[in-house]
Design a protein around this motif. Sequence first.
Motif, PDB file in Angstrom:
ATOM      1  N   ALA A 185      38.580  41.750  22.656  1.00 28.88           N
ATOM      2  CA  ALA A 185      40.004  41.183  22.521  1.00 28.88           C
ATOM      3  C   ALA A 185      40.529  41.403  23.823  1.00 28.88           C
ATOM      4  CB  ALA A 185      40.713  41.545  21.508  1.00 28.88           C
ATOM      5  N   GLY A 186      40.854  40.227  24.479  1.00 32.82           N
ATOM      6  CA  GLY A 186      41.683  40.156  25.678  1.00 32.82           C
ATOM      7  C   GLY A 186      40.640  40.065  27.074  1.00 32.82           C
ATOM      8  N   LEU A 187      41.484  40.320  28.131  1.00 31.71           N
ATOM      9  CA  LEU A 187      40.708  40.101  29.516  1.00 31.71           C
ATOM     10  C   LEU A 187      39.414  41.260  29.555  1.00 31.71           C
ATOM     11  CD1 LEU A 187      43.633  39.429  31.731  1.00 31.71           C
ATOM     12  CD2 LEU A 187      42.175  37.930  30.617  1.00 31.71           C
ATOM     13  N   GLY A 188      38.337  40.764  30.093  1.00 29.84           N
ATOM     14  CA  GLY A 188      37.370  41.667  30.605  1.00 29.84           C
ATOM     15  C   GLY A 188      37.174  41.501  32.098  1.00 29.84           C
ATOM     16  N   LEU A 189      36.320  42.567  32.859  1.00 31.69           N
ATOM     17  CA  LEU A 189      36.247  42.370  34.016  1.00 31.69           C
ATOM     18  C   LEU A 189      34.714  43.183  34.320  1.00 31.69           C
ATOM     19  CD1 LEU A 189      37.830  41.817  36.596  1.00 31.69           C
ATOM     20  CD2 LEU A 189      38.201  44.035  37.075  1.00 31.69           C
ATOM     21  N   VAL A 190      33.875  42.442  35.011  1.00 31.26           N
ATOM     22  CA  VAL A 190      32.665  43.070  35.101  1.00 31.26           C
ATOM     23  C   VAL A 190      32.423  43.507  36.769  1.00 31.26           C
ATOM     24  CG1 VAL A 190      29.985  42.168  35.592  1.00 31.26           C
ATOM     25  CG2 VAL A 190      31.554  41.558  33.594  1.00 31.26           C
ATOM     26  N   VAL A 191      32.206  44.654  36.878  1.00 28.42           N
ATOM     27  CA  VAL A 191      32.273  45.545  38.242  1.00 28.42           C
ATOM     28  C   VAL A 191      30.771  46.146  38.381  1.00 28.42           C
ATOM     29  CG1 VAL A 191      33.518  47.123  39.512  1.00 28.42           C
ATOM     30  CG2 VAL A 191      34.602  45.653  37.968  1.00 28.42           C
ATOM     31  N   GLY A 192      30.270  46.019  39.270  1.00 31.58           N
ATOM     32  CA  GLY A 192      29.102  46.963  39.704  1.00 31.58           C
ATOM     33  C   GLY A 192      29.203  48.480  39.933  1.00 31.58           C
ATOM     34  N   GLY A 193      28.622  49.299  39.705  1.00 27.79           N
ATOM     35  CA  GLY A 193      28.719  50.885  40.052  1.00 27.79           C
ATOM     36  C   GLY A 193      28.995  51.465  38.607  1.00 27.79           C
ATOM     37  N   GLY A 194      29.282  52.750  39.046  1.00 25.52           N
ATOM     38  CA  GLY A 194      29.594  53.514  37.613  1.00 25.52           C
ATOM     39  C   GLY A 194      31.062  53.587  37.403  1.00 25.52           C
ATOM     40  N   ASP A 239      25.807  47.610  36.291  1.00 23.23           N
ATOM     41  CA  ASP A 239      27.046  46.573  36.223  1.00 23.23           C
ATOM     42  C   ASP A 239      27.883  47.047  34.752  1.00 23.23           C
ATOM     43  OD1 ASP A 239      26.425  45.358  38.677  1.00 23.23           O
ATOM     44  OD2 ASP A 239      25.466  43.522  37.683  1.00 23.23           O
ATOM     45  N   ARG A 240      29.114  47.072  34.915  1.00 23.35           N
ATOM     46  CA  ARG A 240      29.830  47.510  33.795  1.00 23.35           C
ATOM     47  C   ARG A 240      30.746  46.415  33.474  1.00 23.35           C
ATOM     48  NH1 ARG A 240      29.431  52.601  32.284  1.00 23.35           N
ATOM     49  NH2 ARG A 240      28.111  53.984  33.484  1.00 23.35           N
ATOM     50  N   LEU A 241      31.086  46.329  31.943  1.00 19.48           N
ATOM     51  CA  LEU A 241      32.194  45.471  31.630  1.00 19.48           C
ATOM     52  C   LEU A 241      33.303  46.441  31.271  1.00 19.48           C
ATOM     53  CD1 LEU A 241      33.475  43.016  30.226  1.00 19.48           C
ATOM     54  CD2 LEU A 241      32.360  43.842  28.099  1.00 19.48           C
ATOM     55  N   PHE A 242      34.603  46.400  31.957  1.00 21.49           N
ATOM     56  CA  PHE A 242      35.500  47.115  31.840  1.00 21.49           C
ATOM     57  C   PHE A 242      36.662  46.411  30.836  1.00 21.49           C
ATOM     58  CE2 PHE A 242      34.238  49.222  35.403  1.00 21.49           C
ATOM     59  CZ  PHE A 242      34.691  50.478  35.462  1.00 21.49           C
ATOM     60  N   PHE A 243      37.381  46.932  29.853  1.00 18.79           N
ATOM     61  CA  PHE A 243      38.224  46.192  28.796  1.00 18.79           C
ATOM     62  C   PHE A 243      39.191  47.207  28.514  1.00 18.79           C
ATOM     63  CE2 PHE A 243      34.206  47.788  26.908  1.00 18.79           C
ATOM     64  CZ  PHE A 243      34.793  48.635  25.816  1.00 18.79           C
ATOM     65  N   ASP A 244      40.273  46.571  27.885  1.00 23.20           N
ATOM     66  CA  ASP A 244      41.431  47.479  27.388  1.00 23.20           C
ATOM     67  C   ASP A 244      40.822  48.436  26.153  1.00 23.20           C
ATOM     68  OD1 ASP A 244      43.373  48.307  25.790  1.00 23.20           O
ATOM     69  OD2 ASP A 244      43.861  46.261  24.773  1.00 23.20           O
TER      70      ASP A 244
END
Length: 104
Positions: free
Chosen positions: A72-81, A44-49
């Motif tokens: 800072a700002g929005l983050g999105l947790v997604v599975g996979g690489g 699982d990964r945290l994507f961010f600006d």
Amino acid sequence: MHAYLIDPFKQTIEQIELEPTLDAIRGAIGHATIECDEIDDCDDRLFFDEECFIRQQPHPGRFKLDSLPPVAGLGLVVGGGPDEASLASPELSLEELKGRVQFS
């Protein structure tokens, strides 16, 4: 697929549906340049600006996930690489994630 949107402005974490593409992730976060960090052993990964560490962000507007630096700002947790071929729904549950995020 589903993902978890972390909104430090509203101090909420909610499940959203989105296409398994990097463009969809960019759109959900609201920035063209994105970065990600692994947050567990399940990929699982945290994507961010990508520029969140240099961007001036008012408080509230930041969050911290585990021991990662505050984002800072929005983050999105997604599975996979980190590439589109391996994007998937996260294995982490929404309730587990809520217990690991702190807003500031």
